[in-house]
Design an enzyme around this catalytic site. Structure first.
Site, PDB file in Angstrom:
ATOM      1  N   SER A  28      42.779 -40.987 -21.343  1.00 54.35           N
ATOM      2  CA  SER A  28      41.391 -41.729 -21.400  1.00 54.35           C
ATOM      3  C   SER A  28      42.066 -42.889 -22.086  1.00 54.35           C
ATOM      4  CB  SER A  28      40.954 -40.954 -22.677  1.00 54.35           C
ATOM      5  OG  SER A  28      39.523 -41.447 -22.613  1.00 54.35           O
ATOM      6  N   LEU A  29      43.044 -43.652 -20.969  1.00 58.60           N
ATOM      7  CA  LEU A  29      43.782 -44.731 -21.423  1.00 58.60           C
ATOM      8  C   LEU A  29      42.882 -46.017 -21.846  1.00 58.60           C
ATOM      9  CD1 LEU A  29      46.328 -44.443 -18.737  1.00 58.60           C
ATOM     10  CD2 LEU A  29      46.513 -43.421 -20.951  1.00 58.60           C
ATOM     11  N   HIS A  30      43.633 -46.854 -22.835  1.00 60.59           N
ATOM     12  CA  HIS A  30      42.779 -47.880 -23.020  1.00 60.59           C
ATOM     13  C   HIS A  30      43.945 -49.138 -23.461  1.00 60.59           C
ATOM     14  CE1 HIS A  30      44.336 -46.455 -27.110  1.00 60.59           C
ATOM     15  NE2 HIS A  30      43.679 -45.584 -27.080  1.00 60.59           N
ATOM     16  N   HIS A  33      47.178 -47.972 -25.130  1.00 60.54           N
ATOM     17  CA  HIS A  33      48.248 -47.243 -24.530  1.00 60.54           C
ATOM     18  C   HIS A  33      48.931 -48.390 -23.465  1.00 60.54           C
ATOM     19  CE1 HIS A  33      45.385 -43.790 -24.917  1.00 60.54           C
ATOM     20  NE2 HIS A  33      46.358 -43.208 -25.363  1.00 60.54           N
ATOM     21  N   GLN A  57      47.900 -28.665 -30.539  1.00 61.25           N
ATOM     22  CA  GLN A  57      47.653 -29.885 -31.593  1.00 61.25           C
ATOM     23  C   GLN A  57      46.496 -29.878 -32.133  1.00 61.25           C
ATOM     24  OE1 GLN A  57      49.439 -32.812 -29.394  1.00 61.25           O
ATOM     25  NE2 GLN A  57      47.789 -34.376 -30.293  1.00 61.25           N
ATOM     26  N   GLY A 143      53.085 -45.227 -30.587  1.00 61.10           N
ATOM     27  CA  GLY A 143      52.387 -46.293 -31.301  1.00 61.10           C
ATOM     28  C   GLY A 143      52.153 -46.343 -32.752  1.00 61.10           C
ATOM     29  N   GLU A 144      52.325 -47.282 -33.460  1.00 56.42           N
ATOM     30  CA  GLU A 144      52.099 -47.304 -34.821  1.00 56.42           C
ATOM     31  C   GLU A 144      50.668 -46.968 -35.473  1.00 56.42           C
ATOM     32  OE1 GLU A 144      53.690 -50.809 -36.588  1.00 56.42           O
ATOM     33  OE2 GLU A 144      55.768 -50.254 -35.960  1.00 56.42           O
ATOM     34  N   GLN A 149      53.061 -39.502 -36.927  1.00 58.38           N
ATOM     35  CA  GLN A 149      53.410 -39.008 -35.890  1.00 58.38           C
ATOM     36  C   GLN A 149      54.847 -39.543 -35.587  1.00 58.38           C
ATOM     37  OE1 GLN A 149      51.061 -37.828 -32.427  1.00 58.38           O
ATOM     38  NE2 GLN A 149      51.801 -39.607 -31.485  1.00 58.38           N
TER      39      GLN A 149
HETATM   40  P1  AMP Z   1      47.210 -40.722 -27.670  1.00 58.83           P
HETATM   41  O1  AMP Z   1      46.842 -40.681 -26.245  1.00 58.83           O
HETATM   42  O2  AMP Z   1      46.236 -40.944 -28.555  1.00 58.83           O
HETATM   43  O3  AMP Z   1      47.903 -39.417 -27.877  1.00 58.83           O
HETATM   44  O4  AMP Z   1      48.391 -41.676 -27.775  1.00 58.83           O
HETATM   45  C1  AMP Z   1      49.578 -41.804 -27.035  1.00 58.83           C
HETATM   46  C2  AMP Z   1      50.586 -43.010 -27.548  1.00 58.83           C
HETATM   47  O5  AMP Z   1      49.607 -44.248 -27.654  1.00 58.83           O
HETATM   48  C3  AMP Z   1      50.746 -42.624 -28.919  1.00 58.83           C
HETATM   49  O6  AMP Z   1      52.074 -42.919 -29.221  1.00 58.83           O
HETATM   50  C4  AMP Z   1      49.936 -43.444 -29.839  1.00 58.83           C
HETATM   51  O7  AMP Z   1      50.243 -43.921 -31.038  1.00 58.83           O
HETATM   52  C5  AMP Z   1      49.465 -44.734 -28.775  1.00 58.83           C
HETATM   53  N1  AMP Z   1      48.546 -45.285 -29.384  1.00 58.83           N
HETATM   54  C6  AMP Z   1      47.227 -44.874 -29.367  1.00 58.83           C
HETATM   55  N2  AMP Z   1      46.176 -45.739 -29.575  1.00 58.83           N
HETATM   56  C7  AMP Z   1      47.027 -47.117 -30.075  1.00 58.83           C
HETATM   57  C8  AMP Z   1      46.715 -48.483 -30.160  1.00 58.83           C
HETATM   58  N3  AMP Z   1      45.317 -48.489 -30.677  1.00 58.83           N
HETATM   59  N4  AMP Z   1      47.656 -49.253 -30.434  1.00 58.83           N
HETATM   60  C9  AMP Z   1      48.767 -48.774 -30.083  1.00 58.83           C
HETATM   61  N5  AMP Z   1      49.233 -47.508 -29.678  1.00 58.83           N
HETATM   62  C10 AMP Z   1      48.397 -46.620 -29.670  1.00 58.83           C
END
Ligand code: AMP
Length: 269
Positions: A28-30, A33, A57, A143-144, A149
């Protein structure tokens, strides 16, 4: 872009390639990501993105079921970005017989989300351990937005894997709300309320920088934020180096988890 569903075939492809960058996601990339992938592409010769919504998780099954999924759209985005490899394993591939579904964390680390989302990080560590041991990337891009995490992956997994962790800054919308796949689940009204919460958090950060011993500030902001959501799981100020509550005026971060109806959002500033 080559797409893989099994570790063995993926490993055959990447084994001899030295500078691999890995970006694990739940899809569900934004733009959040995408920023990680762009950084990975600059620093690494070949980039692997994984998409796997990891059931172990999720402490709430309903949350797992309704987690946003958009694989077709994700594949188009990744192809357009010229990502080299996409790994989309099945649950059976990840959790073959004998594979740990959880990795324990110490009691002293059970703070923030590790306390309020029981079992969540134990599942995150298990999937990250499985992915990283098999992919053996030179760099792992995280991502921070998910600060705790990164902290726990560094603390529990870095010794046993070869990858170097690259922390990437959190991407926000114009109103400073962090981008998140879960934002897709918010109603218009909840989305706006969450943007207001972000604004409050940035104000709070400024105020604490001026008067960091003023505990009543946090309570006051808790009250304000409470009026903009259904529940605050936590709002805490902690030391970013060790997540303890020993902070100084130059070294602190605000951490929050709150719920808009059934959607749980997190942030750290
Ligand atoms: P997720 O798909 O939410 O598990 O995220 C995958 C990776 O993308 C993780 O390392 C997240 O911290 C990073 N991530 C998610 N949202 C953001 C964001 N708004 N800005 C930067 N990195 C993100």
């Amino acid at each position: 872009m080559k797409i893989f569903e099994s570790f063995n075939i993926l490993k055959k492809e990447i084994n001899f390639k030295q500078n691999i960058g890995f970006v694990p996601t739940m899809g569900s990339l934004h733009r959040g990501h995408i920023s990680l992938i762009k950084i990975a592409k600059k620093k690494s010769k070949k980039v692997i993105v994984s998409i796997f919504v990891n059931p172990t998780q999720f402490n709430d099954k309903k949350d797992f079921i309704k987690y946003p999924r958009s694989l077709k759209k994700d594949i188009l985005i990744l192809k357009k970005m010229n990502v080299d490899y996409l790994f989309i394993p099945t649950e059976n591939e990840i959790y073959k017989k004998g594979i740990k579904k959880k990795i324990n964390i110490l009691k002293k680390d059970r703070v923030l989300c590790a306390k309020s989302r029981k079992g969540h990080f134990e599942g995150v560590l298990a999937i990250m351990n499985r992915l990283m041991k098999n992919i053996n990337a030179k760099y792992l891009y995280l991502g921070e937005k998910d600060f705790q995490q990164i902290y726990l992956i560094k603390k529990y997994l870095q010794k046993s894997i070869n990858s170097k962790i690259v922390s990437c800054k959190c991407i926000r919308n114009k109103k400073k709300l962090p981008l998140s796949s879960r934002n897709n689940l918010l109603s218009k009204n909840s989305y706006k309320r969450s943007e207001k919460i972000s604004k409050l958090l940035f104000n709070l950060k400024k105020l604490i920088s001026k008067d960091f011993k003023n505990i009543s500030l946090i309570n006051f902001y808790k009250y304000k934020i409470k009026n903009l959501c259904d529940k605050i799981d936590y709002l805490e100020v902690r030391n970013p180096n060790n997540l303890s509550s020993q902070i100084s005026v130059k070294n602190f971060k605000i951490f929050i988890a709150y719920k808009q109806k059934n959607v749980r959002l997190i942030d750290n500033i």
